[in-house]
Motif scaffolding. Structure first.
Motif, PDB file in Angstrom:
ATOM      1  N   PRO A 222       0.840  -1.449  -0.007  1.00  0.00           N
ATOM      2  CA  PRO A 222       0.093  -0.063   0.122  1.00  0.00           C
ATOM      3  C   PRO A 222       0.934   1.275  -0.045  1.00  0.00           C
ATOM      4  N   THR A 223       1.894   1.244   0.681  1.00  0.00           N
ATOM      5  CA  THR A 223       2.750   2.474   0.710  1.00  0.00           C
ATOM      6  C   THR A 223       3.435   2.731  -0.729  1.00  0.00           C
ATOM      7  N   LYS A 224       3.495   1.985  -1.653  1.00  0.00           N
ATOM      8  CA  LYS A 224       4.016   1.876  -2.850  1.00  0.00           C
ATOM      9  C   LYS A 224       5.467   2.449  -2.893  1.00  0.00           C
ATOM     10  N   GLU A 225       6.139   2.047  -1.796  1.00  0.00           N
ATOM     11  CA  GLU A 225       7.477   2.306  -1.560  1.00  0.00           C
ATOM     12  C   GLU A 225       8.375   0.907  -1.242  1.00  0.00           C
ATOM     13  N   PHE A 226       9.474   0.987  -1.395  1.00  0.00           N
ATOM     14  CA  PHE A 226       9.971  -0.345  -1.112  1.00  0.00           C
ATOM     15  C   PHE A 226      10.616  -0.224   0.210  1.00  0.00           C
ATOM     16  N   VAL A 227      10.702  -1.209   1.177  1.00  0.00           N
ATOM     17  CA  VAL A 227      11.320  -1.417   2.440  1.00  0.00           C
ATOM     18  C   VAL A 227      12.610  -1.183   2.084  1.00  0.00           C
ATOM     19  N   THR A 228      13.486  -0.690   2.816  1.00  0.00           N
ATOM     20  CA  THR A 228      15.153  -0.316   2.735  1.00  0.00           C
ATOM     21  C   THR A 228      15.898  -1.555   3.392  1.00  0.00           C
ATOM     22  N   VAL A 229      17.034  -1.934   3.167  1.00  0.00           N
ATOM     23  CA  VAL A 229      17.530  -3.063   3.943  1.00  0.00           C
ATOM     24  C   VAL A 229      18.020  -2.190   5.365  1.00  0.00           C
ATOM     25  N   ASP A 230      18.310  -1.021   5.210  1.00  0.00           N
ATOM     26  CA  ASP A 230      18.770  -0.261   6.556  1.00  0.00           C
ATOM     27  C   ASP A 230      17.685  -0.386   7.265  1.00  0.00           C
ATOM     28  N   GLN A 231      16.207  -0.190   7.038  1.00  0.00           N
ATOM     29  CA  GLN A 231      14.985  -0.369   7.911  1.00  0.00           C
ATOM     30  C   GLN A 231      15.070  -1.789   8.533  1.00  0.00           C
ATOM     31  N   VAL A 232      15.289  -2.773   7.818  1.00  0.00           N
ATOM     32  CA  VAL A 232      15.378  -4.188   8.200  1.00  0.00           C
ATOM     33  C   VAL A 232      16.345  -4.180   9.313  1.00  0.00           C
ATOM     34  N   ALA A 233      17.514  -3.607   8.824  1.00  0.00           N
ATOM     35  CA  ALA A 233      18.667  -3.989   9.675  1.00  0.00           C
ATOM     36  C   ALA A 233      18.530  -3.281  11.206  1.00  0.00           C
ATOM     37  N   ALA A 234      17.865  -2.163  11.044  1.00  0.00           N
ATOM     38  CA  ALA A 234      17.689  -1.357  12.426  1.00  0.00           C
ATOM     39  C   ALA A 234      16.570  -2.333  13.162  1.00  0.00           C
ATOM     40  N   LEU A 235      15.525  -2.900  12.570  1.00  0.00           N
ATOM     41  CA  LEU A 235      14.650  -3.719  13.368  1.00  0.00           C
ATOM     42  C   LEU A 235      15.463  -4.678  14.071  1.00  0.00           C
ATOM     43  N   ALA A 236      16.341  -5.528  13.206  1.00  0.00           N
ATOM     44  CA  ALA A 236      17.330  -6.629  13.707  1.00  0.00           C
ATOM     45  C   ALA A 236      17.994  -6.078  14.882  1.00  0.00           C
ATOM     46  N   VAL A 237      18.813  -4.940  14.894  1.00  0.00           N
ATOM     47  CA  VAL A 237      19.483  -4.512  16.056  1.00  0.00           C
ATOM     48  C   VAL A 237      18.502  -4.207  17.073  1.00  0.00           C
ATOM     49  N   PHE A 238      17.449  -3.661  17.006  1.00  0.00           N
ATOM     50  CA  PHE A 238      16.520  -3.228  18.051  1.00  0.00           C
ATOM     51  C   PHE A 238      16.009  -4.742  18.856  1.00  0.00           C
ATOM     52  N   LEU A 239      16.007  -5.490  18.098  1.00  0.00           N
ATOM     53  CA  LEU A 239      15.415  -6.911  18.456  1.00  0.00           C
ATOM     54  C   LEU A 239      16.761  -7.507  19.444  1.00  0.00           C
ATOM     55  N   CYS A 240      17.929  -7.019  19.273  1.00  0.00           N
ATOM     56  CA  CYS A 240      18.935  -7.404  20.116  1.00  0.00           C
ATOM     57  C   CYS A 240      19.339  -6.733  21.362  1.00  0.00           C
ATOM     58  N   SER A 241      18.413  -5.565  21.740  1.00  0.00           N
ATOM     59  CA  SER A 241      18.770  -4.671  22.788  1.00  0.00           C
ATOM     60  C   SER A 241      18.063  -5.148  23.748  1.00  0.00           C
ATOM     61  N   ASP A 242      18.314  -4.703  25.202  1.00  0.00           N
ATOM     62  CA  ASP A 242      17.670  -4.962  26.235  1.00  0.00           C
ATOM     63  C   ASP A 242      16.215  -4.515  26.123  1.00  0.00           C
ATOM     64  N   ALA A 243      16.017  -3.561  25.525  1.00  0.00           N
ATOM     65  CA  ALA A 243      14.512  -2.976  25.455  1.00  0.00           C
ATOM     66  C   ALA A 243      13.558  -3.940  24.899  1.00  0.00           C
ATOM     67  N   ALA A 244      14.142  -4.877  24.020  1.00  0.00           N
ATOM     68  CA  ALA A 244      13.394  -5.904  23.316  1.00  0.00           C
ATOM     69  C   ALA A 244      13.335  -7.267  24.167  1.00  0.00           C
TER      70      ALA A 244
END
Ligand code: NAD
Length: 261
Positions: A222-244
């Motif tokens: 729906p956004t008609k925009e690609f997801v970027t690799v940086d956005q995916v990587a940022a989510l992976a980094v967040f999942l490694c944090s204590d906050a996650a």
């Protein structure tokens, strides 16, 4: 957030999403084992660049994710060379598109092996260390196709749905050991793999590059925009944090609204 004392194995990290996740984890201080296919000189360049750019240790293991013994040996190699496997990113994956009745049996077997069974073998090998150290992060690169189907992608859709189930099972088994297991489920991500499809599609459909991107590739997004690799990587980094630490067993969509429809 720092991942300085952590060691990460990222499968399928010689290009695309995996390489970006490996670099993002290294940027937080994690030592890295990269894996995947490619020209040896190119792989060595990327490996050395991770060490030079981020001051971490980075090693390469060429395990074929369709071979269980090589996957177990890769996790052992991470323990020998880095000291442990605290973060495991199961990212290697391939695609093949064909109607079910014509789907080559060897392609089905290959996709199930690389996109699904490889994660079982790596998790199986990495879990004892995570349990012993009472810390771990398993991140599985699934897909919007772990939640919804598309025609002609029977093996891929099956493997990604299976990966989501495996991820939840690991989450339950690790829940009291300080270790989490989650899926990241991207929609269309702008990677060399996607970019390479554009010229052929332009020719086949007599379309401009913009038409191919918006009307073909992004038809479901729906956004008609690609997801970027940086956005995916940022989510992976967040999942490694204590906050996650309390996010486990989740399948997190990053798909421009695709699976909301
Ligand atoms: P890519 O082709 O750029 O990268 C795939 C990586 O897997 C490469 O490093 C390749 O060498 C490696 N690989 C392939 N077969 C292997 C094997 N047998 N053993 C070891 N390594 C192997 O693709 P990508 O777009 O970065 O995709 C990465 C992951 O993200 C895949 O699991 C894919 O299904 C998933 N994904 C991609 C998209 C997208 O739009 N690009 C969307 C959703 C999910």
């Amino acid at each position: 957030m720092s991942l300085k004392s952590r060691n990460a194995v990222v499968t399928g990290s010689t290009s695309g999403i995996g390489l970006c996740i490996a670099r993002a984890l290294a940027a937080e201080g994690a030592n890295i084992m990269i894996n995947g296919f490619g020209a040896p000189a190119d792989i060595e360049t990327e490996r050395a660049k991770i060490e030079a750019d981020f001051g971490v240790k980075c090693v390469y293991d060429g395990a074929d994710m369709s071979k269980p013994a090589e996957i177990a040996a890769m996790i052992k190699n991470a323990k020998d060379k880095l000291g442990s496997c605290d973060i495991l990113v199961n990212n290697a994956g391939i695609q093949f598109v064909s109607p079910i009745e014509e789907f080559p049996i060897e392609k089905w077997d290959q996709i199930i092996a690389i996109n699904l069974s490889s994660a079982f073998h790596s998790i199986r090998a990495a879990v004892p260390g995570m349990k012993a150290r009472k810390w771990g992060r398993i991140i599985n690169t699934a897909s919007a196709h772990s939640l919804v189907a598309s025609p002609f992608k029977s093996a891929y859709v099956t493997a990604k749905h299976g990966l989501a189930g495996l991820s939840k099972t690991a989450a339950l088994e690790l829940a009291q050991f300080g270790a989490t297991s989650n899926c990241i489920s991207p929609g269309y991500v702008w990677t060399p793999l996607v970019e390479k499809q554009i010229p052929d599609t332009m020719a086949a459909r007599h379309m401009t590059k913009e038409q191919v991107m918006h009307d073909v590739l992004l038809a479901a997004q729906p956004t008609k925009e690609f997801v970027t690799v940086d956005q995916v990587a940022a989510l992976a980094v967040f999942l490694c944090s204590d906050a996650a630490a309390q996010i486990t067993g989740a399948n997190i969509s990053i798909d421009g609204g695709w699976t909301a429809e």
